[in-house]
Design an enzyme around this catalytic site. Structure first.
Site, PDB file in Angstrom:
ATOM      1  N   VAL A  20      19.948  47.858  24.596  1.00 24.55           N
ATOM      2  CA  VAL A  20      19.621  49.271  24.820  1.00 24.55           C
ATOM      3  C   VAL A  20      19.570  49.576  26.319  1.00 24.55           C
ATOM      4  CG1 VAL A  20      17.858  51.041  24.504  1.00 24.55           C
ATOM      5  CG2 VAL A  20      18.406  49.507  22.627  1.00 24.55           C
ATOM      6  N   ASP A  41      14.471  42.353  34.353  1.00 21.55           N
ATOM      7  CA  ASP A  41      14.292  41.607  33.098  1.00 21.55           C
ATOM      8  C   ASP A  41      13.636  40.280  33.421  1.00 21.55           C
ATOM      9  OD1 ASP A  41      15.811  41.910  30.097  1.00 21.55           O
ATOM     10  OD2 ASP A  41      15.015  39.926  30.603  1.00 21.55           O
ATOM     11  N   ARG A  94       9.691  48.460  11.832  1.00 21.63           N
ATOM     12  CA  ARG A  94       9.371  48.801  13.223  1.00 21.63           C
ATOM     13  C   ARG A  94       7.884  48.603  13.503  1.00 21.63           C
ATOM     14  NH1 ARG A  94      12.971  53.081  12.038  1.00 21.63           N
ATOM     15  NH2 ARG A  94      14.934  52.905  13.166  1.00 21.63           N
ATOM     16  N   VAL A 124      11.190  53.042  24.985  1.00 17.99           N
ATOM     17  CA  VAL A 124      12.177  52.888  23.901  1.00 17.99           C
ATOM     18  C   VAL A 124      11.756  51.771  22.950  1.00 17.99           C
ATOM     19  CG1 VAL A 124      14.638  52.878  23.440  1.00 17.99           C
ATOM     20  CG2 VAL A 124      13.878  53.079  25.787  1.00 17.99           C
ATOM     21  N   ASN A 126      10.185  49.411  20.322  1.00 17.97           N
ATOM     22  CA  ASN A 126       9.585  49.644  19.001  1.00 17.97           C
ATOM     23  C   ASN A 126       8.368  48.748  18.767  1.00 17.97           C
ATOM     24  OD1 ASN A 126      11.098  51.680  17.690  1.00 17.97           O
ATOM     25  ND2 ASN A 126      12.812  50.274  17.457  1.00 17.97           N
ATOM     26  N   PRO A 127       7.450  49.141  17.904  1.00 18.46           N
ATOM     27  CA  PRO A 127       7.406  50.409  17.174  1.00 18.46           C
ATOM     28  C   PRO A 127       7.099  51.555  18.124  1.00 18.46           C
ATOM     29  CG  PRO A 127       5.423  49.121  16.750  1.00 18.46           C
ATOM     30  CD  PRO A 127       6.305  48.261  17.579  1.00 18.46           C
ATOM     31  N   ASP A 129       6.289  54.792  18.507  1.00 20.94           N
ATOM     32  CA  ASP A 129       5.155  55.702  18.734  1.00 20.94           C
ATOM     33  C   ASP A 129       3.901  54.957  19.174  1.00 20.94           C
ATOM     34  OD1 ASP A 129       6.455  58.272  17.746  1.00 20.94           O
ATOM     35  OD2 ASP A 129       6.829  56.874  16.116  1.00 20.94           O
ATOM     36  N   ASP A 154      16.814  60.044  15.475  1.00 19.59           N
ATOM     37  CA  ASP A 154      16.838  60.412  14.049  1.00 19.59           C
ATOM     38  C   ASP A 154      17.331  61.848  13.880  1.00 19.59           C
ATOM     39  OD1 ASP A 154      14.803  57.982  13.139  1.00 19.59           O
ATOM     40  OD2 ASP A 154      14.329  58.893  15.055  1.00 19.59           O
ATOM     41  N   ARG A 157      20.993  61.799  14.268  1.00 19.18           N
ATOM     42  CA  ARG A 157      21.647  61.265  13.062  1.00 19.18           C
ATOM     43  C   ARG A 157      21.708  62.335  11.973  1.00 19.18           C
ATOM     44  NH1 ARG A 157      18.444  55.506  13.575  1.00 19.18           N
ATOM     45  NH2 ARG A 157      20.099  54.384  14.662  1.00 19.18           N
ATOM     46  N   ARG A 159      21.665  65.592  12.430  1.00 15.22           N
ATOM     47  CA  ARG A 159      22.598  66.643  12.845  1.00 15.22           C
ATOM     48  C   ARG A 159      24.046  66.178  12.652  1.00 15.22           C
ATOM     49  NH1 ARG A 159      19.655  69.499  18.085  1.00 15.22           N
ATOM     50  NH2 ARG A 159      17.804  70.074  16.924  1.00 15.22           N
ATOM     51  N   HIS A 174      20.972  73.024  13.868  1.00 17.59           N
ATOM     52  CA  HIS A 174      19.595  73.009  14.382  1.00 17.59           C
ATOM     53  C   HIS A 174      18.673  72.506  13.284  1.00 17.59           C
ATOM     54  CE1 HIS A 174      21.088  74.988  17.899  1.00 17.59           C
ATOM     55  NE2 HIS A 174      21.759  75.789  17.092  1.00 17.59           N
ATOM     56  N   HIS A 181       8.961  57.634  14.573  1.00 19.24           N
ATOM     57  CA  HIS A 181      10.330  57.111  14.640  1.00 19.24           C
ATOM     58  C   HIS A 181      10.320  55.876  13.742  1.00 19.24           C
ATOM     59  CE1 HIS A 181      14.125  55.529  15.887  1.00 19.24           C
ATOM     60  NE2 HIS A 181      13.569  54.456  16.416  1.00 19.24           N
TER      61      HIS A 181
END
Ligand code: NAD
Length: 319
Positions: A20, A41, A94, A124, A126-127, A129, A154, A157, A159, A174, A181
Protein backbone atom coordinates in the site's frame (compact mmCIF):
# COMPACT_ATOMS: atom_id res chain seq x y z
CA UNK A 1 19.25 11.74 2.87
CA UNK A 2 19.62 15.50 3.28
CA UNK A 3 16.74 16.83 1.19
CA UNK A 4 15.65 20.14 2.68
CA UNK A 5 12.34 21.25 1.31
CA UNK A 6 11.62 24.89 0.62
CA UNK A 7 8.79 26.26 2.79
CA UNK A 8 5.50 25.58 1.03
CA UNK A 9 6.76 22.61 -0.98
CA UNK A 10 4.37 19.74 -0.36
CA UNK A 11 6.00 16.89 1.56
CA UNK A 12 4.54 13.50 2.34
CA UNK A 13 6.14 10.89 4.58
CA UNK A 14 4.98 7.29 4.19
CA UNK A 15 5.67 4.93 7.09
CA UNK A 16 5.46 1.38 5.78
CA UNK A 17 7.11 0.49 2.48
CA UNK A 18 4.74 -2.40 1.81
CA UNK A 19 2.32 -2.82 -1.05
CA UNK A 20 0.00 0.00 0.00
CA UNK A 21 2.71 2.48 1.01
CA UNK A 22 4.74 2.05 -2.16
CA UNK A 23 1.73 1.99 -4.47
CA UNK A 24 0.75 5.29 -2.88
CA UNK A 25 4.26 6.65 -3.50
CA UNK A 26 3.96 5.53 -7.14
CA UNK A 27 0.57 7.20 -7.49
CA UNK A 28 1.81 10.44 -5.88
CA UNK A 29 4.76 10.40 -8.27
CA UNK A 30 2.51 9.99 -11.30
CA UNK A 31 0.06 12.64 -10.11
CA UNK A 32 2.87 15.10 -9.31
CA UNK A 33 1.24 16.01 -6.01
CA UNK A 34 4.19 16.08 -3.62
CA UNK A 35 7.63 17.54 -4.24
CA UNK A 36 9.18 15.47 -1.42
CA UNK A 37 8.32 11.90 -0.47
CA UNK A 38 10.20 10.07 2.29
CA UNK A 39 9.51 6.37 2.84
CA UNK A 40 10.30 4.82 6.22
CA UNK A 41 10.24 1.12 7.04
CA UNK A 42 11.66 -1.07 9.78
CA UNK A 43 12.94 -3.13 6.85
CA UNK A 44 15.36 -0.50 5.57
CA UNK A 45 16.47 -2.62 2.62
CA UNK A 46 12.92 -2.98 1.37
CA UNK A 47 12.41 0.79 1.57
CA UNK A 48 15.71 1.39 -0.22
CA UNK A 49 14.86 -1.04 -3.00
CA UNK A 50 11.42 0.51 -3.51
CA UNK A 51 12.93 4.00 -3.57
CA UNK A 52 15.55 3.01 -6.15
CA UNK A 53 12.84 1.55 -8.37
CA UNK A 54 10.61 4.63 -8.02
CA UNK A 55 13.49 7.03 -8.68
CA UNK A 56 14.37 5.25 -11.91
CA UNK A 57 10.98 6.30 -13.23
CA UNK A 58 11.63 10.01 -12.68
CA UNK A 59 12.78 10.72 -16.25
CA UNK A 60 9.20 9.87 -17.25
CA UNK A 61 7.45 11.75 -14.46
CA UNK A 62 7.30 15.15 -12.78
CA UNK A 63 10.20 16.28 -10.56
CA UNK A 64 10.03 14.89 -7.04
CA UNK A 65 12.59 13.92 -4.42
CA UNK A 66 11.96 10.41 -3.09
CA UNK A 67 14.18 8.81 -0.50
CA UNK A 68 14.34 6.12 2.13
CA UNK A 69 13.94 8.18 5.27
CA UNK A 70 14.22 8.38 9.03
CA UNK A 71 11.67 9.65 11.53
CA UNK A 72 13.47 13.01 11.56
CA UNK A 73 12.17 13.42 7.99
CA UNK A 74 8.69 13.85 9.48
CA UNK A 75 9.76 17.25 10.78
CA UNK A 76 8.36 19.45 8.01
CA UNK A 77 5.94 16.97 6.45
CA UNK A 78 2.43 18.12 5.58
CA UNK A 79 1.06 14.60 5.74
CA UNK A 80 2.38 11.45 7.37
CA UNK A 81 0.76 8.28 6.08
CA UNK A 82 0.80 5.27 8.39
CA UNK A 83 0.72 2.10 6.28
CA UNK A 84 2.58 -0.35 8.52
CA UNK A 85 1.49 -3.90 9.17
CA UNK A 86 2.67 -6.81 11.24
CA UNK A 87 1.79 -9.29 8.50
CA UNK A 88 -1.82 -9.86 7.51
CA UNK A 89 -3.17 -13.40 7.31
CA UNK A 90 -6.01 -14.25 4.96
CA UNK A 91 -8.14 -15.90 7.65
CA UNK A 92 -8.00 -12.88 9.97
CA UNK A 93 -10.82 -10.36 9.87
CA UNK A 94 -9.78 -6.73 9.94
CA UNK A 95 -10.78 -6.44 13.56
CA UNK A 96 -8.65 -9.43 14.57
CA UNK A 97 -5.56 -7.68 13.32
CA UNK A 98 -5.80 -5.10 16.08
CA UNK A 99 -3.39 -6.30 18.68
CA UNK A 100 -0.28 -6.74 16.52
CA UNK A 101 -0.70 -3.49 14.67
CA UNK A 102 -1.50 -1.55 17.83
CA UNK A 103 1.87 -2.69 19.19
CA UNK A 104 3.57 -1.19 16.12
CA UNK A 105 1.64 2.07 16.48
CA UNK A 106 2.75 2.38 20.09
CA UNK A 107 6.33 2.31 18.82
CA UNK A 108 6.08 4.55 15.77
CA UNK A 109 3.55 7.29 16.66
CA UNK A 110 5.76 8.80 19.41
CA UNK A 111 8.66 8.76 16.96
CA UNK A 112 6.60 10.70 14.42
CA UNK A 113 5.29 13.24 16.93
CA UNK A 114 8.78 13.77 18.34
CA UNK A 115 9.52 15.57 15.06
CA UNK A 116 6.13 16.74 13.84
CA UNK A 117 3.35 18.44 15.78
CA UNK A 118 1.63 20.39 13.00
CA UNK A 119 1.06 17.85 10.22
CA UNK A 120 -1.85 15.60 9.33
CA UNK A 121 -1.72 11.91 10.22
CA UNK A 122 -3.41 9.65 7.68
CA UNK A 123 -3.93 6.06 8.78
CA UNK A 124 -4.32 3.09 6.41
CA UNK A 125 -3.33 0.26 8.75
CA UNK A 126 -6.13 -2.18 9.61
CA UNK A 127 -8.33 -2.56 11.54
CA UNK A 128 -8.67 0.91 10.19
CA UNK A 129 -11.11 2.61 12.54
CA UNK A 130 -9.56 1.27 15.72
CA UNK A 131 -6.07 2.11 14.48
CA UNK A 132 -7.19 5.66 13.59
CA UNK A 133 -8.61 6.04 17.09
CA UNK A 134 -5.34 4.67 18.50
CA UNK A 135 -3.27 7.16 16.50
CA UNK A 136 -5.52 10.00 17.70
CA UNK A 137 -4.95 8.95 21.33
CA UNK A 138 -1.24 8.19 20.97
CA UNK A 139 -0.44 11.40 19.09
CA UNK A 140 -2.47 13.85 21.15
CA UNK A 141 -3.16 15.69 17.86
CA UNK A 142 -6.47 17.52 17.46
CA UNK A 143 -9.19 15.40 15.89
CA UNK A 144 -9.18 17.48 12.71
CA UNK A 145 -5.61 16.32 11.96
CA UNK A 146 -5.98 12.57 12.41
CA UNK A 147 -7.98 10.60 9.88
CA UNK A 148 -8.17 7.14 8.40
CA UNK A 149 -8.76 6.22 4.76
CA UNK A 150 -11.85 4.36 5.98
CA UNK A 151 -14.71 3.80 3.60
CA UNK A 152 -13.32 5.99 0.84
CA UNK A 153 -12.40 2.61 -0.67
CA UNK A 154 -15.72 0.89 0.04
CA UNK A 155 -17.59 3.91 -1.29
CA UNK A 156 -15.47 3.76 -4.46
CA UNK A 157 -16.21 0.06 -4.85
CA UNK A 158 -19.94 0.71 -4.50
CA UNK A 159 -19.81 3.57 -7.00
CA UNK A 160 -17.87 1.42 -9.47
CA UNK A 161 -20.35 -1.47 -9.26
CA UNK A 162 -23.35 0.87 -9.48
CA UNK A 163 -21.71 2.66 -12.41
CA UNK A 164 -21.35 -0.67 -14.21
CA UNK A 165 -24.96 -1.59 -13.48
CA UNK A 166 -26.39 1.78 -14.47
CA UNK A 167 -23.93 2.32 -17.31
CA UNK A 168 -22.94 5.68 -15.82
CA UNK A 169 -19.48 7.07 -15.05
CA UNK A 170 -18.82 6.04 -11.41
CA UNK A 171 -17.79 9.64 -10.70
CA UNK A 172 -21.40 10.62 -11.32
CA UNK A 173 -22.83 8.05 -8.92
CA UNK A 174 -23.45 9.60 -5.51
CA UNK A 175 -23.65 6.83 -2.99
CA UNK A 176 -21.94 6.40 0.37
CA UNK A 177 -20.79 3.64 2.62
CA UNK A 178 -20.35 4.79 6.19
CA UNK A 179 -19.37 3.18 9.49
CA UNK A 180 -16.63 0.64 9.94
CA UNK A 181 -14.16 -0.02 7.13
CA UNK A 182 -15.02 -3.68 7.46
CA UNK A 183 -17.79 -6.18 7.94
CA UNK A 184 -20.29 -3.90 9.70
CA UNK A 185 -20.11 -1.05 7.18
CA UNK A 186 -23.42 0.51 6.14
CA UNK A 187 -24.60 1.39 2.60
CA UNK A 188 -26.76 4.49 2.54
CA UNK A 189 -29.30 3.51 -0.10
CA UNK A 190 -31.79 6.14 1.06
CA UNK A 191 -29.55 8.87 -0.40
CA UNK A 192 -27.99 7.06 -3.39
CA UNK A 193 -28.58 9.02 -6.55
CA UNK A 194 -27.48 9.90 -10.06
CA UNK A 195 -27.99 13.48 -11.23
CA UNK A 196 -29.85 14.19 -7.99
CA UNK A 197 -32.42 11.50 -8.81
CA UNK A 198 -32.86 8.67 -6.30
CA UNK A 199 -31.98 5.26 -7.79
CA UNK A 200 -35.52 3.93 -7.46
CA UNK A 201 -36.70 6.80 -9.71
CA UNK A 202 -33.59 6.95 -11.89
CA UNK A 203 -33.61 3.27 -12.88
CA UNK A 204 -37.13 3.18 -14.41
CA UNK A 205 -36.30 6.29 -16.45
CA UNK A 206 -33.81 4.14 -18.35
CA UNK A 207 -35.64 0.80 -18.20
CA UNK A 208 -33.13 -0.54 -15.62
CA UNK A 209 -34.66 -2.84 -13.00
CA UNK A 210 -34.47 -1.41 -9.46
CA UNK A 211 -34.57 -4.29 -7.08
CA UNK A 212 -33.56 -3.84 -3.42
CA UNK A 213 -32.43 -7.49 -3.30
CA UNK A 214 -30.13 -6.97 -6.25
CA UNK A 215 -28.80 -3.80 -4.61
CA UNK A 216 -28.11 -5.77 -1.45
CA UNK A 217 -26.20 -8.41 -3.46
CA UNK A 218 -24.18 -5.62 -4.95
CA UNK A 219 -23.42 -4.28 -1.47
CA UNK A 220 -22.32 -7.76 -0.33
CA UNK A 221 -19.85 -7.75 -3.22
CA UNK A 222 -18.50 -4.45 -1.92
CA UNK A 223 -18.31 -5.72 1.65
CA UNK A 224 -16.48 -8.88 0.65
CA UNK A 225 -14.30 -7.27 -2.02
CA UNK A 226 -11.24 -7.04 0.22
CA UNK A 227 -11.43 -10.73 1.14
CA UNK A 228 -12.03 -11.75 -2.48
CA UNK A 229 -9.05 -9.78 -3.74
CA UNK A 230 -6.78 -11.00 -0.94
CA UNK A 231 -7.85 -14.60 -1.65
CA UNK A 232 -6.76 -14.15 -5.25
CA UNK A 233 -3.65 -11.93 -5.07
CA UNK A 234 -2.72 -11.80 -1.39
CA UNK A 235 -3.44 -8.11 -0.74
CA UNK A 236 -5.18 -5.01 -2.02
CA UNK A 237 -3.18 -1.99 -3.10
CA UNK A 238 -4.22 -0.12 -6.26
CA UNK A 239 -7.68 1.21 -5.41
CA UNK A 240 -6.75 2.09 -1.84
CA UNK A 241 -3.66 3.94 -3.08
CA UNK A 242 -5.81 5.97 -5.47
CA UNK A 243 -8.23 6.74 -2.64
CA UNK A 244 -5.29 7.87 -0.51
CA UNK A 245 -4.07 9.98 -3.41
CA UNK A 246 -7.45 11.73 -3.48
CA UNK A 247 -7.18 12.39 0.26
CA UNK A 248 -3.63 13.74 -0.09
CA UNK A 249 -4.71 15.91 -3.02
CA UNK A 250 -7.70 17.29 -1.10
CA UNK A 251 -5.36 18.32 1.73
CA UNK A 252 -2.39 19.63 -0.25
CA UNK A 253 -4.57 21.55 -2.71
CA UNK A 254 -6.92 22.84 -0.01
CA UNK A 255 -9.87 21.50 -1.99
CA UNK A 256 -12.71 21.36 0.55
CA UNK A 257 -13.46 18.00 -1.06
CA UNK A 258 -16.20 15.74 0.28
CA UNK A 259 -14.75 12.30 1.03
CA UNK A 260 -15.77 9.46 3.33
CA UNK A 261 -12.94 8.98 5.82
CA UNK A 262 -12.63 7.70 9.34
CA UNK A 263 -12.83 10.52 11.84
CA UNK A 264 -13.49 11.03 15.55
CA UNK A 265 -17.24 11.39 16.10
CA UNK A 266 -19.21 13.30 18.69
CA UNK A 267 -22.94 12.60 18.63
CA UNK A 268 -23.17 11.59 14.99
CA UNK A 269 -26.61 9.98 15.01
CA UNK A 270 -26.00 8.94 18.59
CA UNK A 271 -22.41 7.75 18.08
CA UNK A 272 -19.62 9.36 20.11
CA UNK A 273 -16.02 8.78 21.17
CA UNK A 274 -14.93 6.47 18.35
CA UNK A 275 -13.52 6.87 14.84
CA UNK A 276 -15.78 5.77 12.00
CA UNK A 277 -16.24 6.84 8.40
CA UNK A 278 -18.73 9.49 7.41
CA UNK A 279 -18.51 12.16 4.70
CA UNK A 280 -16.30 15.07 5.70
CA UNK A 281 -15.06 18.26 4.08
CA UNK A 282 -11.31 17.98 3.74
CA UNK A 283 -8.81 20.78 3.17
CA UNK A 284 -5.31 21.87 4.18
CA UNK A 285 -6.34 22.08 7.84
CA UNK A 286 -7.52 18.46 7.74
CA UNK A 287 -11.14 17.73 8.55
CA UNK A 288 -12.88 21.09 8.27
CA UNK A 289 -16.42 19.82 8.77
CA UNK A 290 -18.25 16.57 9.35
CA UNK A 291 -21.31 16.18 7.14
CA UNK A 292 -24.27 14.77 9.02
CA UNK A 293 -26.19 12.69 6.49
CA UNK A 294 -29.97 12.65 6.86
CA UNK A 295 -30.11 8.84 6.98
CA UNK A 296 -33.21 6.78 7.76
CA UNK A 297 -33.97 4.94 11.01
CA UNK A 298 -32.75 1.56 9.78
CA UNK A 299 -29.47 3.03 8.53
CA UNK A 300 -29.07 4.83 11.85
CA UNK A 301 -29.52 1.57 13.75
CA UNK A 302 -27.00 -0.20 11.47
CA UNK A 303 -24.54 2.65 11.94
CA UNK A 304 -24.90 2.48 15.72
CA UNK A 305 -24.37 -1.30 15.58
CA UNK A 306 -21.21 -0.76 13.54
CA UNK A 307 -19.97 1.68 16.17
CA UNK A 308 -20.56 -0.84 18.96
CA UNK A 309 -18.51 -3.46 17.11
CA UNK A 310 -15.59 -1.09 16.59
CA UNK A 311 -15.84 0.17 20.19
CA UNK A 312 -15.62 -3.38 21.51
CA UNK A 313 -12.29 -3.88 19.74
CA UNK A 314 -11.02 -0.50 20.92
CA UNK A 315 -11.97 -1.45 24.49
CA UNK A 316 -10.27 -4.82 24.18
CA UNK A 317 -7.09 -2.92 23.32
CA UNK A 318 -7.74 -0.72 26.40
CA UNK A 319 -8.07 2.39 24.25
P1 NAD B 1 2.72 -5.02 3.81
O1 NAD B 1 2.87 -6.19 4.69
O2 NAD B 1 3.05 -5.15 2.36
O3 NAD B 1 3.60 -3.79 4.36
C1 NAD B 1 3.65 -3.45 5.70
C2 NAD B 1 5.01 -2.80 5.92
O4 NAD B 1 5.04 -2.34 7.27
C3 NAD B 1 6.18 -3.77 5.74
O5 NAD B 1 7.07 -3.27 4.78
C4 NAD B 1 6.79 -3.83 7.13
O6 NAD B 1 8.20 -3.99 7.10
C5 NAD B 1 6.38 -2.47 7.69
N1 NAD B 1 6.51 -2.39 9.13
C6 NAD B 1 6.15 -3.34 10.05
N2 NAD B 1 6.47 -2.90 11.28
C7 NAD B 1 7.01 -1.67 11.14
C8 NAD B 1 7.55 -0.73 12.06
N3 NAD B 1 7.59 -0.97 13.38
N4 NAD B 1 8.03 0.43 11.55
C9 NAD B 1 8.02 0.69 10.24
N5 NAD B 1 7.55 -0.18 9.32
C10 NAD B 1 7.04 -1.35 9.77
O7 NAD B 1 1.22 -4.51 4.00
P2 NAD B 1 0.33 -3.68 2.96
O8 NAD B 1 -0.33 -4.62 2.03
O9 NAD B 1 1.15 -2.56 2.42
O10 NAD B 1 -0.79 -3.11 3.94
C11 NAD B 1 -0.48 -2.15 4.92
C12 NAD B 1 -1.66 -1.96 5.85
O11 NAD B 1 -2.73 -1.35 5.14
C13 NAD B 1 -2.25 -3.27 6.41
O12 NAD B 1 -2.65 -3.09 7.74
C14 NAD B 1 -3.44 -3.53 5.53
O13 NAD B 1 -4.41 -4.35 6.16
C15 NAD B 1 -3.92 -2.11 5.35
N6 NAD B 1 -4.81 -1.88 4.23
C16 NAD B 1 -5.78 -0.99 4.46
C17 NAD B 1 -6.67 -0.69 3.46
C18 NAD B 1 -7.71 0.33 3.73
O14 NAD B 1 -8.59 0.54 2.90
N7 NAD B 1 -7.69 0.96 4.88
C19 NAD B 1 -6.54 -1.30 2.21
C20 NAD B 1 -5.51 -2.19 2.00
C21 NAD B 1 -4.63 -2.47 3.04
Amino acid sequence: MDYKKIVGDPKVVIVGAGFVGTTLAYSLLIHGLASHIAIIDVNKERAEGEVMDLNHGLPFAQPVKIWSGEYSDCEDADIIVIAVDKGQRIEQSRLELGEGNFEILKQIVPRITEYNKEGILLVVTNPLDVMTYAVLKLSGFPKSRVLGSGTILDTARLRYLLGEYLQVDPRNVHAYIIGEHGDSEVPIWSLANVAGIHLKDYCPMFQIPYNPEYMNDLFLKVRNAGYEIIRRKGRTNYAVALGLTKIVESILRDENAVVTVSTFLEDYHGVSDICLSVPVILNKTGIKEIVKLPINEREKADFQRSALIVKKVAESLKL
